[in-house]
Enzyme design. Structure first.
Site, PDB file in Angstrom:
ATOM      1  N   TRP A 142      15.633  -0.136  23.535  1.00 21.62           N
ATOM      2  CA  TRP A 142      14.754  -1.084  22.829  1.00 21.62           C
ATOM      3  C   TRP A 142      13.369  -0.994  23.474  1.00 21.62           C
ATOM      4  CZ3 TRP A 142      11.989  -5.340  24.751  1.00 21.62           C
ATOM      5  CH2 TRP A 142      11.190  -5.953  23.771  1.00 21.62           C
ATOM      6  N   GLU A 178      17.574   0.036  18.928  1.00 22.14           N
ATOM      7  CA  GLU A 178      17.499  -1.374  18.507  1.00 22.14           C
ATOM      8  C   GLU A 178      16.175  -1.701  17.834  1.00 22.14           C
ATOM      9  OE1 GLU A 178      17.913  -4.140  21.755  1.00 22.14           O
ATOM     10  OE2 GLU A 178      17.844  -5.891  20.440  1.00 22.14           O
ATOM     11  N   LYS A 195      13.428  -4.357  15.665  1.00 24.26           N
ATOM     12  CA  LYS A 195      12.933  -5.730  15.759  1.00 24.26           C
ATOM     13  C   LYS A 195      11.855  -5.925  14.711  1.00 24.26           C
ATOM     14  CE  LYS A 195      11.551  -9.093  19.269  1.00 24.26           C
ATOM     15  NZ  LYS A 195      11.496  -9.372  20.713  1.00 24.26           N
ATOM     16  N   ASP A 239      20.334  -6.683  16.348  1.00 24.67           N
ATOM     17  CA  ASP A 239      20.201  -7.925  17.117  1.00 24.67           C
ATOM     18  C   ASP A 239      20.063  -9.071  16.129  1.00 24.67           C
ATOM     19  OD1 ASP A 239      18.874 -10.176  18.444  1.00 24.67           O
ATOM     20  OD2 ASP A 239      18.638  -8.853  20.178  1.00 24.67           O
ATOM     21  N   HIS A 284      16.578 -10.523  15.332  1.00 23.56           N
ATOM     22  CA  HIS A 284      15.457  -9.608  15.106  1.00 23.56           C
ATOM     23  C   HIS A 284      15.058  -9.411  13.645  1.00 23.56           C
ATOM     24  CE1 HIS A 284      15.429  -7.425  19.245  1.00 23.56           C
ATOM     25  NE2 HIS A 284      15.326  -8.738  19.337  1.00 23.56           N
ATOM     26  N   HIS A 309      23.769  -7.040  19.144  1.00 22.68           N
ATOM     27  CA  HIS A 309      23.263  -7.993  20.121  1.00 22.68           C
ATOM     28  C   HIS A 309      23.456  -9.365  19.498  1.00 22.68           C
ATOM     29  CE1 HIS A 309      20.527  -5.533  23.019  1.00 22.68           C
ATOM     30  NE2 HIS A 309      21.802  -5.230  23.108  1.00 22.68           N
ATOM     31  N   ASP A 334      11.901 -17.745  18.198  1.00 23.98           N
ATOM     32  CA  ASP A 334      12.607 -17.185  19.353  1.00 23.98           C
ATOM     33  C   ASP A 334      13.897 -16.514  18.896  1.00 23.98           C
ATOM     34  OD1 ASP A 334      13.143 -16.812  22.226  1.00 23.98           O
ATOM     35  OD2 ASP A 334      14.892 -18.033  21.743  1.00 23.98           O
ATOM     36  N   ASP A 360      16.359 -15.504  21.012  1.00 24.17           N
ATOM     37  CA  ASP A 360      17.328 -15.381  22.108  1.00 24.17           C
ATOM     38  C   ASP A 360      17.923 -16.686  22.619  1.00 24.17           C
ATOM     39  OD1 ASP A 360      16.975 -12.443  22.498  1.00 24.17           O
ATOM     40  OD2 ASP A 360      14.932 -13.065  22.902  1.00 24.17           O
ATOM     41  N   ASP A 384      23.030 -11.062  23.723  1.00 24.59           N
ATOM     42  CA  ASP A 384      21.634 -10.971  24.154  1.00 24.59           C
ATOM     43  C   ASP A 384      20.933 -12.308  23.943  1.00 24.59           C
ATOM     44  OD1 ASP A 384      19.145 -10.208  24.932  1.00 24.59           O
ATOM     45  OD2 ASP A 384      18.728  -8.933  23.188  1.00 24.59           O
TER      46      ASP A 384
HETATM   47  C1  RNT Z   1      14.282  -7.784  22.888  1.00 26.06           C
HETATM   48  C2  RNT Z   1      15.576  -7.114  22.622  1.00 26.06           C
HETATM   49  C3  RNT Z   1      16.244  -6.495  23.818  1.00 26.06           C
HETATM   50  C4  RNT Z   1      16.131  -7.347  25.063  1.00 26.06           C
HETATM   51  C5  RNT Z   1      16.899  -6.835  26.246  1.00 26.06           C
HETATM   52  C6  RNT Z   1      16.521  -7.529  27.504  1.00 26.06           C
HETATM   53  O1  RNT Z   1      13.810  -8.457  21.813  1.00 26.06           O
HETATM   54  O2  RNT Z   1      16.452  -8.006  22.002  1.00 26.06           O
HETATM   55  O3  RNT Z   1      17.557  -6.211  23.528  1.00 26.06           O
HETATM   56  O4  RNT Z   1      16.520  -8.673  24.814  1.00 26.06           O
HETATM   57  O5  RNT Z   1      16.757  -5.491  26.320  1.00 26.06           O
HETATM   58 ZN    ZN Z   2      18.482  -7.379  21.729  1.00 24.32          ZN
END
Ligand code: RNT
Ligand code: ZN
Length: 424
Positions: free
Chosen positions: A190, A231, A233, A264, A267, A291, A299, A301, A331
């Site tokens: 990523w 990955e 985003k 993810d 994302h 993820h 946000d 996460d 994640d």
């Molecule tokens: C960031 C990505 C990635 C990170 C990690 C720490 O937006 O989700 O996966 O969270 O690599």
């Molecule tokens: Zn991620």
């Protein structure tokens, strides 16, 4: 903490639940045997707010951010492993670890393009002893050469080469873990590359990223040891207008190169979920990495809760019979609550949602759909939400020797007093 059921309560409730599921032709014993086989990859970075051990004074960058200052975060690999051991002890089953390159162990600074398996020998020894598989990630953020927001797509050849070398080194470390531990590592790339404001050239950075990835992946590695994932985003903090590695970019790339695609959950657009992407992507890529995360407004996460989104992801994996082709990683990073609790809550929820999905009478549901009886399909789906899956989960925790219900919080409180409070 509060009311705790006795072992007999749990067993009695399970016996009744088992009956109820048997009436739907669901064998709870077979389901639990299946659940036990699934290893979730716990992300090391929840334990220290994505700081790592390379330069603890350096702040997090790359469009991701932790907020909160809950006391007692891990400062060394030894502390992080100790905290992870605690978290794993509160989660039923045997699980994996997802490690980032900045979690290396070394006395003197090692440039990221020169990291070697030996810098991760401590992790490998621990993982072997604790029976954890390990997954890996190059760290393409929180570094002076990433300060302007570009890494593998950088316009400067030298900087781009540095990150290519870092990713190549990371794949070798993934392969090392795969070999040492006898279980394939997934190494996930990523990168944060993107622009805060509207770019005029969206093409060149993507061309450069494609070339960089080709260079990173040029050397074949035995897939028994390492698998590569990429990955995507949609946007990050400071890359709101343009992210080089978008979903379309990586879906195309992974399809063409037959790498894994990492989805993810945080994302995409706020109302867009990854559950519906799984069956499409798996027509074109060999395997997926997830993820599992929870997006809240901007946000991506937050700690994973037992949300509809999470349940939909697990339902898709199970209903599509994709457990062999989907690697489930977590994640999220929250520094405002106890970090061990964050891991435990998120992982237990992922497993609970998976259990709920495994407890579905899939054959019956499919029959109704094929027969065009959508009324009955809807009734059944809604009635399933009232089935006693909680009793099956409690019984699973009991038989796996981990705390049932909120009892894990008592252990976390004790650990906080005995271990975390001493870190200052
Ligand atoms: C960031 C990505 C990635 C990170 C990690 C720490 O937006 O989700 O996966 O969270 O690599
Ligand atoms: Zn991620």
């Amino acid at each position: 903490m509060g009311y705790q059921p006795t072992d007999a309560d749990i067993q009695n409730a399970y016996a009744l639940a088992k009956e109820r599921y048997a009436q739907l032709h669901v064998d709870t014993e077979a389901v639990l045997a299946e659940l036990k086989k699934v290893a979730i990859s716990l992300h090391c970075w929840q334990g220290d707010d994505v700081v790592g051990f390379e330069d603890p004074d350096r702040g997090l960058s790359g469009g991701i951010m932790t907020t909160g200052n809950y006391p007692g975060k891990a400062r060394t690999a030894v502390e992080l492993r100790q905290d992870l051991d605690k978290a794993y002890s509160l989660i039923p089953g045997t699980h994996r670890l997802n490690l980032h390159a900045i979690y290396l162990e070394t006395d003197k600074p090692v440039p990221r393009n020169e990291i070697l398996p030996e810098h991760f020998a401590g992790w490998a020894a621990w993982a072997k002893e604790q029976k954890h598989g390990v997954d890996f990630n190059p760290t393409c953020f929180s570094h002076p050469l990433a300060d302007d927001g570009f890494t593998l797509a950088h316009a400067d050849d030298g900087i781009r080469q540095f990150w290519i070398e870092h990713c190549i080194a990371s794949r070798e470390i993934g392969a090392y873990f795969g070999r040492e531990l006898g279980t394939t590592a997934v190494t996930n790339i990523w990168i944060p590359d993107g622009y805060k404001d509207t770019p005029v050239d969206r093409t060149s950075p993507r061309q450069r990223l494609k070339e960089s990835l080709d260079a990173v992946l040029a050397k074949p590695i035995d897939p028994a040891h390492n698998l590569d994932a990429v990955e995507s985003k949609l946007f990050g903090i400071g890359s709101e207008s343009y992210v080089v590695g978008s979903h379309e970019f990586y879906l195309g790339y992974a399809t063409q190169k037959q790498t894994l695609l990492c989805l993810d959950a945080g994302h995409f657009h706020p109302t867009e979920t990854i559950a519906d992407k799984i069956s499409s992507a798996l027509l074109y890529v060999p395997e997926l990495l997830l993820h599992v995360s929870r997006g809240v407004r901007w946000d991506s996460d937050h700690v994973v809760t037992l949300s509809d989104d999470l349940q939909a992801i697990m339902q898709e994996i199970v209903r599509g019979n994709y457990l062999e082709r989907v690697h489930i990683g977590l994640d999220f990073f929250d520094a405002s609550i106890n970090r061990i609790a964050a891991w435990t809550i998120g992982t237990r929820n992922a497993l609970r949602a998976l259990l709920m999905a495994l407890l579905e009478p899939i054959a019956q549901m499919r029959e109704l759909e094929v027969a065009g009886d959508y009324t009955s399909r809807l009734v059944l789906l809604e009635e399933l939400k009232g089935m006693p899956f909680g009793a099956v989960w409690d019984y699973y925790c009991l038989t796996q020797g981990v705390p049932v219900g909120m009892a894990y919080l008592d252990e976390i409180h004790t650990y906080e007093k005995q271990v975390l409070a001493q870190r200052r």
